[in-house]
Design a protein around this motif. Structure first.
Motif, mmCIF file in Angstrom:
data_model
loop_
_atom_site.group_PDB
_atom_site.id
_atom_site.type_symbol
_atom_site.label_atom_id
_atom_site.label_comp_id
_atom_site.label_asym_id
_atom_site.label_seq_id
_atom_site.Cartn_x
_atom_site.Cartn_y
_atom_site.Cartn_z
ATOM 1 N N TYR A 276 0.794 -1.063 0.162
ATOM 2 C CA TYR A 276 0.040 -0.175 -0.018
ATOM 3 C C TYR A 276 0.792 1.358 -0.039
ATOM 4 C CZ TYR A 276 -4.150 -2.730 1.539
ATOM 5 O OH TYR A 276 -5.033 -3.701 1.541
ATOM 6 N N VAL A 277 0.426 2.493 -0.578
ATOM 7 C CA VAL A 277 0.841 3.715 -0.188
ATOM 8 C C VAL A 277 -0.062 4.155 0.738
ATOM 9 C CG1 VAL A 277 -0.301 4.535 -2.513
ATOM 10 C CG2 VAL A 277 1.598 5.909 -1.227
ATOM 11 N N PRO A 319 -4.759 -1.753 -2.720
ATOM 12 C CA PRO A 319 -3.298 -2.005 -2.766
ATOM 13 C C PRO A 319 -2.753 -1.351 -3.982
ATOM 14 C CG PRO A 319 -4.445 -4.137 -3.071
ATOM 15 C CD PRO A 319 -5.376 -3.039 -2.591
ATOM 16 N N VAL A 320 -1.485 -1.270 -4.143
ATOM 17 C CA VAL A 320 -0.941 -0.819 -5.573
ATOM 18 C C VAL A 320 -0.444 -2.118 -6.260
ATOM 19 C CG1 VAL A 320 -0.380 1.702 -4.757
ATOM 20 C CG2 VAL A 320 1.211 -0.145 -4.321
ATOM 21 N N PHE A 370 10.790 -8.009 -6.403
ATOM 22 C CA PHE A 370 11.409 -6.705 -7.105
ATOM 23 C C PHE A 370 9.901 -6.087 -7.553
ATOM 24 C CE2 PHE A 370 12.592 -3.837 -10.286
ATOM 25 C CZ PHE A 370 13.083 -2.740 -9.395
ATOM 26 N N VAL A 371 9.678 -4.787 -7.330
ATOM 27 C CA VAL A 371 8.593 -4.122 -8.132
ATOM 28 C C VAL A 371 8.982 -2.868 -8.809
ATOM 29 C CG1 VAL A 371 6.203 -2.995 -8.015
ATOM 30 C CG2 VAL A 371 6.915 -5.225 -6.438
ATOM 31 N N PRO A 372 9.095 -2.861 -9.972
ATOM 32 C CA PRO A 372 9.534 -1.714 -10.787
ATOM 33 C C PRO A 372 8.817 -0.401 -10.524
ATOM 34 C CG PRO A 372 8.385 -3.079 -12.547
ATOM 35 C CD PRO A 372 8.613 -3.976 -10.964
ATOM 36 N N PHE A 373 9.343 0.622 -10.271
ATOM 37 C CA PHE A 373 8.459 1.847 -10.149
ATOM 38 C C PHE A 373 8.770 2.804 -11.262
ATOM 39 C CE2 PHE A 373 6.790 0.315 -6.521
ATOM 40 C CZ PHE A 373 5.864 1.114 -5.703
ATOM 41 N N LYS A 374 7.955 3.747 -11.719
ATOM 42 C CA LYS A 374 8.122 4.810 -12.396
ATOM 43 C C LYS A 374 7.304 6.173 -12.030
ATOM 44 C CE LYS A 374 8.950 6.316 -17.343
ATOM 45 N NZ LYS A 374 8.798 5.663 -18.780
ATOM 46 N N PRO A 378 4.098 1.480 -9.330
ATOM 47 C CA PRO A 378 4.499 0.527 -10.131
ATOM 48 C C PRO A 378 4.280 0.534 -11.596
ATOM 49 C CG PRO A 378 3.151 -0.049 -8.054
ATOM 50 C CD PRO A 378 2.955 1.339 -8.654
ATOM 51 N N SER A 379 5.199 0.175 -12.378
ATOM 52 C CA SER A 379 5.197 0.334 -13.887
ATOM 53 C C SER A 379 5.333 -1.098 -14.337
ATOM 54 C CB SER A 379 6.622 1.361 -14.114
ATOM 55 O OG SER A 379 7.713 0.679 -13.560
ATOM 56 N N GLY A 380 5.195 -1.931 -13.792
ATOM 57 C CA GLY A 380 5.281 -3.459 -14.407
ATOM 58 C C GLY A 380 4.932 -4.312 -13.313
ATOM 59 N N GLU A 381 4.841 -5.768 -13.804
ATOM 60 C CA GLU A 381 4.552 -6.729 -12.822
ATOM 61 C C GLU A 381 5.773 -7.007 -11.914
ATOM 62 O OE1 GLU A 381 1.686 -8.534 -12.839
ATOM 63 O OE2 GLU A 381 1.014 -7.098 -14.314
ATOM 64 N N TRP A 382 5.357 -7.446 -10.553
ATOM 65 C CA TRP A 382 6.361 -7.879 -9.678
ATOM 66 C C TRP A 382 7.140 -9.159 -10.292
ATOM 67 C CZ3 TRP A 382 6.672 -12.212 -6.707
ATOM 68 C CH2 TRP A 382 5.463 -13.175 -6.651
#
Length: 433
Positions: A276-277, A319-320, A370-374, A378-382
């Motif tokens: 969560y954020v 959730p994010v 790992f969760v990519p962020f941009k 989140p900018s893609g699948e974990w």
């Protein structure tokens, strides 16, 4: 006179050539003496992406939980229980090979949380938050010079650890886990009714905010920053977005408590573990709802009249990221280093401690994801970043796991450190490519 002139010129050339050889030899000798990290030839059995390497900096510690690394590369470790009256260890690599040469300790209390932040080391027991001043080398020279910042927090056997993080404005955010699975009158008992409203939320089941420069704060001086969070052992302040992120442990025992609504297979997968954020005043909905990652919906908990399909919690946050159930996300870290490739910059690493409540299915987790962020989202699948900590493919019980990730920290060079409270090891992951 010509031969003498040529002789002098030749002598000068030979002297210059000798000097170059000496300098080159010194440089080569110095280069050979530079310490190199003792990366394991088999990465200590840990599967990591191509270009990465793993070394075990130490093992056989007594249940290390969260960890912090200072600017000099020294590692602070919080132990779940104090050993020989030491609940905090300080580990030093004196020769630069990546392996620990010196161990010292202090703080006669167990716990989980520990953070190195600027001029202070912060650490927690299950009831209090402490602050120690650091010297210019990032070392706690006088452990007796300690400030008790927060005291009197609820601590019961269930979800007692007080993990925490800090923002850039002088605030501490503390997880006060709910001392219950689903807020039943009798916890985890078949047929026991749920409390309505859930009175546990008055002092637990959320994140509380305190100041990092004020002593002896209690609930009265703190602020319930967010509620409806069953237990968020992983917390980190995302410095690029200036926001709090947390990882929640979802509730257990759906098929055990409600066998007419859930079979063992669905109960092994539900509910989701969640990232969560968190904004001030947020409510994530526990115990009244849970998040179903397959339906991508907030579902009314069966204790409150749910049937596994009925949605609820319109005012609760989403959730994010949602992960499969019961994997126990125990640490969260946003990567800000420069050692790893660009794709990892400002992304989230999550240490999963591993499940216990998936029987008769095999247990899952025991990994770092790992969760990519941009742009702060989140900018893609974990993805699985580091796996194989359990030591074997099929785990029927968490006691069979060789290693169980519990803490994450970033070194000054951009290395990623992972602690393990089963084997007592701390691993260091570096990028070699």
């Amino acid at each position: 006179m010509q031969p003498l002139k040529n002789l002098n010129s030749l002598s000068t050339i030979l002297m210059a050539f000798t000097f170059v050889l000496m300098v080159t030899g010194c440089k080569q000798e110095a280069k050979q003496e530079e310490p190199t990290l003792k990366i394991s030839s088999d990465n200590e059995g840990i599967d990591v992406p191509s270009g990465f390497g793993v070394l075990k900096v130490i093992d056989s510690l007594e249940k290390p939980r969260h960890i912090g690394v200072n600017a000099q590369g020294g590692i602070y470790v919080k132990l779940r229980e104090a050993t020989d009256e030491k609940g905090i260890l300080y580990l030093e690599d004196l020769d630069g090979d990546g392996l620990i040469d010196k161990t010292s300790g202090f703080g006669n209390y167990g716990g989980t949380g520990i953070v190195v932040e600027k001029d202070f080391l912060y650490a927690s027991s299950d009831e209090e938050i402490f602050r120690y001043p650091l010297d210019a080398n990032g070392v706690v020279k006088n452990p007796e010079s300690v400030d008790t910042l927060v005291t009197g927090l609820v601590s019961r056997r269930t979800h007692a650890s007080k993990s925490f993080t800090l923002d850039k404005q002088g605030n501490i955010y503390v997880n006060i886990g709910a001392y219950s699975n689903a807020c039943q009158v009798e916890d985890r008992a078949i047929g026991s009714p749920a409390m309505m409203p859930c009175t546990i939320l008055d002092s637990a089941g959320g994140v509380w905010q305190f100041r990092n420069d004020k002593k002896m704060q209690s609930y009265a001086e703190g602020l319930r920053y967010a509620t409806g969070l069953r237990n968020v052992v992983g917390l980190d302040w995302n410095k690029s977005t200036d926001k709090l992120f947390v990882t929640q442990h979802g509730r257990d025992m759906l098929s055990t408590l409600f066998p007419d609504l859930y079979d063992t297979k669905s109960s092994a997968d539900l509910p989701a573990e969640t990232l969560y954020v968190i904004e001030k005043g947020d409510d994530a909905g526990w115990p009244y709802i849970y998040y179903d990652q397959n339906l991508k919906a907030k579902i009314l908990a069966p204790e409150y009249g749910g049937d596994g399909q009925k949605t609820a919690g319109e005012d609760a946050i989403d959730p994010v990221v949602a992960f499969p159930g019961h994997m126990a996300p125990n640490a969260l870290l946003f990567y800000t280093g420069e050692m790893f490739p660009e794709k990892y910059r400002n992304g989230a690493f999550i240490a999963f401690h591993g499940s216990w409540n998936r029987a008769p299915e095999k247990q899952e987790g025991f990994m770092v994801a790992f969760v990519p962020f941009k742009n702060g989202e989140p900018s893609g699948e974990w993805e699985i970043f580091a796996n194989g900590f359990a030591g074997k493919e099929v785990i029927a019980s968490p006691s069979e796991a060789k290693h169980r990730p519990t803490g994450l920290a970033q070194g000054p060079d951009g290395s990623l450190y992972v602690s393990d409270d089963a084997g007592g090891a701390i691993f260091r992951i570096v990028y070699k490519g």
